[in-house]
Design an enzyme around this catalytic site. Structure first.
Site, PDB file in Angstrom:
ATOM      1  N   GLU A   1       0.225  -5.139   0.723  1.00 33.69           N
ATOM      2  CA  GLU A   1      -0.951  -4.327   1.048  1.00 33.69           C
ATOM      3  C   GLU A   1      -1.449  -3.723  -0.256  1.00 33.69           C
ATOM      4  O   GLU A   1      -0.901  -2.734  -0.745  1.00 33.69           O
ATOM      5  CB  GLU A   1      -0.584  -3.243   2.069  1.00 33.69           C
ATOM      6  CG  GLU A   1      -0.119  -3.792   3.405  1.00 33.69           C
ATOM      7  CD  GLU A   1      -1.197  -4.558   4.158  1.00 33.69           C
ATOM      8  OE1 GLU A   1      -2.391  -4.422   3.788  1.00 33.69           O
ATOM      9  OE2 GLU A   1      -0.863  -5.264   5.111  1.00 33.69           O
TER      10      GLU A   1
ATOM     11  N   GLY B   1       0.810  -1.037  -2.708  1.00 30.19           N
ATOM     12  CA  GLY B   1       0.612  -0.524  -4.054  1.00 30.19           C
ATOM     13  C   GLY B   1      -0.316  -1.381  -4.883  1.00 30.19           C
ATOM     14  O   GLY B   1      -1.249  -1.997  -4.358  1.00 30.19           O
TER      15      GLY B   1
ATOM     16  N   CYS C   1      -6.864   3.356  -0.828  1.00 33.51           N
ATOM     17  CA  CYS C   1      -7.081   1.938  -1.135  1.00 33.51           C
ATOM     18  C   CYS C   1      -8.304   1.386  -0.417  1.00 33.51           C
ATOM     19  O   CYS C   1      -8.854   0.365  -0.826  1.00 33.51           O
ATOM     20  CB  CYS C   1      -5.834   1.119  -0.782  1.00 33.51           C
ATOM     21  SG  CYS C   1      -5.293   1.311   0.924  1.00 33.51           S
TER      22      CYS C   1
END
Length: 469
Positions: free
Chosen positions: A210, A188, A244
């Protein structure tokens, strides 16, 4: 309904019984997880479409098949991963058994993210199960349909004694983090990651983070513009830019920018038609709050919108958008965009582009497009990032033999394939000694003498690894 602490206690009791340790138990749970996905594919696709309007094509690739492939890889390699790893020895340990034993950590917590609500929860779960842990699973409440579906399905397919789903928002997650875990795996934002680290520090719990960041894409030198734009658009606007590892911004020379713009316009039309809002192949922003953030970010930009810019709040739609004349201090460059907005910044040289990248936090991924291997190698050698890919985007994370993770502000820790198994394992150093060579061992006992020290230093040195016979 069990309280969170009761859930953790129940799983810890199961772990203490040793039920998760045997290979067959792990293999069975991994196989059951495979069945969960295959048996319920349509339900999963419907939930993903409710949450993000994900096209079936993108959902299959990035949510379903990537997890199935990870499961196949883990099941195929589990036996070899679990084997003892024997290490080299010196003369002093020549007759000992010296090895590394992988052991499960205990009860671990996995907190997923909303942008890939299946993949980002189940991929780390594969590693945790393979390593023999009990797992508390926390889906993202933002992707509500997938959250609800996983809470329903996981107890039907996996051992309820060893795996539990805990639901809720920020307050529930905060309360959950007050429990002691043996590892926390979080995907997140950097803001939430800081809170998780603070909570983990109370129990000295190891953490894998992560996170995201602004992933640069530098396009320089000779390049196939058409192919480059096809790959760039696919990687950037996949899942409406809510990835991401999506290219966050482009660095190129003014001449390359001028060549990119008509190719971008044409590619948007080829991919999503002249009316992208009507295209079944273009996702939506996950929530009104996230839509508002993106539109405010675009509104504060001093750059010029040259492609796209259209939006519809009710539909949570933002068109694929390209912005030029963007300065380094522009609003679009102050945070990860995480949406279908692509800023293009110009540099006059490769060195200037590399210096620009290195002034920023280390990204989760870095991309370079060029036909010149010298350009690619120069960027690779003079930058740092969690992952690196040339002449494509996001595709590197689909290979289970490559580790996936960040560096610096983009996170720490690795997973995918064996890397996930190792993340959720304790590498226990083991030496099994007998009673032989007690005369040699006597060199270390008092009274100490210089000649004893000389002999000991020789037996323990790397050069003494030859046979003593």
């Amino acid at each position: 309904m069990d309280t969170q602490s009761h859930v953790v206690d129940r799983l810890r009791s199961a772990f203490s019984s040793g039920v998760t340790v045997p290979e067959q138990f792990r293999r069975t749970q991994l196989t059951n997880l495979m069945s969960l996905i295959k048996d319920n594919e349509e339900l999963i696709l419907n939930a993903l479409h409710k949450d993000l309007a994900k096209p079936k094509f993108e959902a299959i690739l990035s949510e379903v098949d990537i997890v199935i492939n990870e499961l196949h890889y883990a099941i195929s390699n589990l036996s070899s991963w679990m084997k003892l790893e024997y290490v080299s020895k010196n003369l002093a340990t020549k007759l000992d058994d010296c090895f590394i034993r992988r052991e499960p950590l205990g009860v671990v917590l996995i907190i997923g993210a909303w942008n890939y609500p299946l993949q980002l929860l189940l991929l780390p779960l594969v590693g945790a199960i393979a390593a023999g842990n009990c797992v508390v699973i926390k889906p993202s409440e933002v992707s509500a349909a997938t959250d609800s579906l996983l809470a329903e399905l996981i107890p039907k397919y996996l051992s309820q004694d060893c795996y539990a789903v805990v639901r809720g928002g920020a307050e529930e997650t905060k309360a959950l983090l007050q429990n002691r875990f043996d590892h926390i795996f979080y995907t997140g934002s950097q803001t939430v990651a800081r809170s998780i680290l603070q909570a983990a520090s109370v129990h000295l719990t190891p953490v894998t983070l992560e996170l995201g960041g602004k992933c640069p894409c530098i396009i320089y030198g000779r390049v196939d513009i058409t192919a480059a734009v096809h790959r760039l658009v696919w990687a950037k606007f996949f899942n409406a830019g809510q990835s991401c590892v999506a290219p966050d911004y482009v660095l190129c020379t003014p001449g390359t920018r001028d060549a990119l713009l008509p190719a971008l316009r044409q590619t948007f039309q080829d991919f999503y038609s002249k009316e992208p809002q009507t295209s079944p192949d273009f996702s939506r922003i996950v929530s009104p709050r996230h839509w508002t953030r993106l539109m405010e970010l675009l509104g504060r930009s001093s750059g010029k919108v040259v492609v796209g810019g259209e939006s519809n709040q009710e539909d949570k739609y933002i068109a694929p958008t390209v912005v030029v004349d963007v300065a380094e201090d522009d609003a679009l460059m102050q945070e990860e965009i995480f949406g279908p907005i692509l800023p293009i910044l110009t540099v006059d040289s490769l060195d200037e582009g590399i210096k620009f990248i290195n002034r920023k936090e280390k990204p989760l991924a870095l991309y370079v497009f060029s036909d010149e291997s010298s350009v690619i190698n120069t960027v690779l050698e003079k930058t740092s990032s969690g992952g690196f890919c040339s002449n494509d985007g996001i595709i590197h994370m689909s290979l289970p033999t490559l580790p996936f993770g960040g560096v610096g502000a983009s996170g720490f820790g690795r997973y995918h394939g064996r890397w996930g198994f190792e993340t959720f394992s304790h590498q226990r150093a083991c030496m099994l000694r007998g009673w032989a060579l007690e005369r040699l061992n006597g060199l270390r006992y008092p009274p100490y003498r210089e000649d004893k020290l000389s002999w000991l230093r020789w037996t323990a040195s790397p050069k003494s690894s030859c046979s003593i016979m």
